[in-house]
Design an enzyme around this catalytic site. Sequence first.
Site, PDB file in Angstrom:
ATOM      1  N   GLY A  46     -19.768 103.334  27.849  1.00 25.82           N
ATOM      2  CA  GLY A  46     -20.890 101.930  27.068  1.00 25.82           C
ATOM      3  C   GLY A  46     -20.351 100.408  27.246  1.00 25.82           C
ATOM      4  CD  GLN A  51     -17.302  95.074  26.038  1.00 27.59           C
ATOM      5  OE1 GLN A  51     -18.363  95.534  25.852  1.00 27.59           O
ATOM      6  NE2 GLN A  51     -16.666  95.992  26.291  1.00 27.59           N
ATOM      7  CB  CYS A  94     -13.007  98.857  22.636  1.00 23.23           C
ATOM      8  SG  CYS A  94     -14.621  97.058  23.505  1.00 23.23           S
ATOM      9  CG  LEU A  95     -14.180  99.141  28.925  1.00 27.11           C
ATOM     10  CD1 LEU A  95     -16.026  99.348  29.674  1.00 27.11           C
ATOM     11  CD2 LEU A  95     -13.735 100.513  29.621  1.00 27.11           C
ATOM     12  CG  HIS A 136     -18.057 100.804  20.643  1.00 30.18           C
ATOM     13  ND1 HIS A 136     -16.376 100.230  19.417  1.00 30.18           N
ATOM     14  CD2 HIS A 136     -17.437 100.373  21.073  1.00 30.18           C
ATOM     15  CE1 HIS A 136     -16.099 100.456  20.207  1.00 30.18           C
ATOM     16  NE2 HIS A 136     -16.233  99.645  21.751  1.00 30.18           N
ATOM     17  CD  GLU A 137     -20.992  99.237  24.081  1.00 31.17           C
ATOM     18  OE1 GLU A 137     -19.890 100.268  24.186  1.00 31.17           O
ATOM     19  OE2 GLU A 137     -20.212  97.985  24.327  1.00 31.17           O
ATOM     20  CG  HIS A 140     -19.033  94.740  21.845  1.00 36.82           C
ATOM     21  ND1 HIS A 140     -17.610  94.380  21.798  1.00 36.82           N
ATOM     22  CD2 HIS A 140     -18.957  96.240  22.291  1.00 36.82           C
ATOM     23  CE1 HIS A 140     -16.818  95.266  22.945  1.00 36.82           C
ATOM     24  NE2 HIS A 140     -17.323  96.546  22.553  1.00 36.82           N
TER      25      HIS A 140
HETATM   26  O1  K2U Z   1     -17.512  98.784  24.729  1.00 33.91           O
HETATM   27  C1  K2U Z   1     -16.723  99.245  24.925  1.00 33.91           C
HETATM   28  O2  K2U Z   1     -15.844  99.131  25.986  1.00 33.91           O
HETATM   29  C2  K2U Z   1     -16.640 100.812  25.739  1.00 33.91           C
HETATM   30  C3  K2U Z   1     -16.485 102.192  25.214  1.00 33.91           C
HETATM   31  C4  K2U Z   1     -17.278 102.888  24.283  1.00 33.91           C
HETATM   32  C5  K2U Z   1     -17.255 104.141  23.649  1.00 33.91           C
HETATM   33  C6  K2U Z   1     -16.476 103.111  22.794  1.00 33.91           C
HETATM   34  C7  K2U Z   1     -15.576 104.353  21.401  1.00 33.91           C
HETATM   35  C8  K2U Z   1     -16.346 105.582  21.634  1.00 33.91           C
HETATM   36  C9  K2U Z   1     -17.253 105.668  22.090  1.00 33.91           C
HETATM   37  C10 K2U Z   1     -17.463 105.131  22.922  1.00 33.91           C
HETATM   38  C11 K2U Z   1     -15.583 102.358  25.852  1.00 33.91           C
HETATM   39  O3  K2U Z   1     -16.230 103.454  26.952  1.00 33.91           O
HETATM   40  S1  K2U Z   1     -13.896 103.300  25.433  1.00 33.91           S
HETATM   41  C12 K2U Z   1     -13.573 104.487  26.786  1.00 33.91           C
HETATM   42  C13 K2U Z   1     -13.976 105.954  26.069  1.00 33.91           C
HETATM   43  C14 K2U Z   1     -14.526 106.437  27.101  1.00 33.91           C
HETATM   44  C15 K2U Z   1     -15.171 107.896  27.085  1.00 33.91           C
HETATM   45  C16 K2U Z   1     -14.868 108.523  25.465  1.00 33.91           C
HETATM   46  C17 K2U Z   1     -14.902 107.371  24.276  1.00 33.91           C
HETATM   47  C18 K2U Z   1     -14.370 106.147  25.275  1.00 33.91           C
HETATM   48 ZN    ZN Z   2     -15.791  97.871  23.522  1.00 34.54          ZN
END
Ligand code: K2U
Ligand code: ZN
Length: 172
Positions: A46, A51, A94-95, A136-137, A140
């Site tokens: 996501g 971001q 989170c990225l 989560h998104e 943001h």
């Molecule tokens: O917002 C972001 O940076 C994207 C996150 C989204 C996410 C966070 C927590 C749980 C689910 C989604 C990134 O994708 S974090 C990396 C990741 C990859 C696969 C599964 C969980 C987290």
């Molecule tokens: Zn995030």
Amino acid sequence: MSIKTIITEPNKILRQISQPVEKVGKEEKILMDDMLDTMYAANGIGLAAIQIGVPKRIIVMDITWGKGEKSPMYFVNPVIKHKDKVKSVYEEGCLSVPNQFAEVERPKNCRVEYLDYEGKKKILEAEGLLATCIQHEMDHLEGILFIDYLSKLKKNMIIKKLLKNKPDRIVV
Ligand code: K2U
Ligand code: ZN
């Protein structure tokens, strides 16, 4: 389409409240294309526009990412219309908070109204990882990060680690 730099915490840009999009035009489609390229390149599932420094209420997701066929999802001006009382816990990352993970409790299911890539009104009934990711998104878009749900001690420990790994600013 291009890969953009992902802004990492601590950075006040991530704390901005993103603004609604008036219409899904060419500019917004290029932005969503770039967001998706950036998310895939960073192995995320996501990404919110803030971001990459764009304070627009736009999210891209692909929870199938890494499992073969890509299945991108686009959310413009998403609004959560219902959240389940039942909660679930996921270890989130989170990225924008690189290499840090922690358990976060969120409603298990939710209903989201949004505009899709073509600007068409859609409703998503989300559960499981999809529900966690969209919530989560959407945080943001309000300038909220998953670390904000942790204890002060845990949050400060994570921020200390992030500062250690952040390249020094060069003032010229
Ligand atoms: O917002 C972001 O940076 C994207 C996150 C989204 C996410 C966070 C927590 C749980 C689910 C989604 C990134 O994708 S974090 C990396 C990741 C990859 C696969 C599964 C969980 C987290
Ligand atoms: Zn995030």
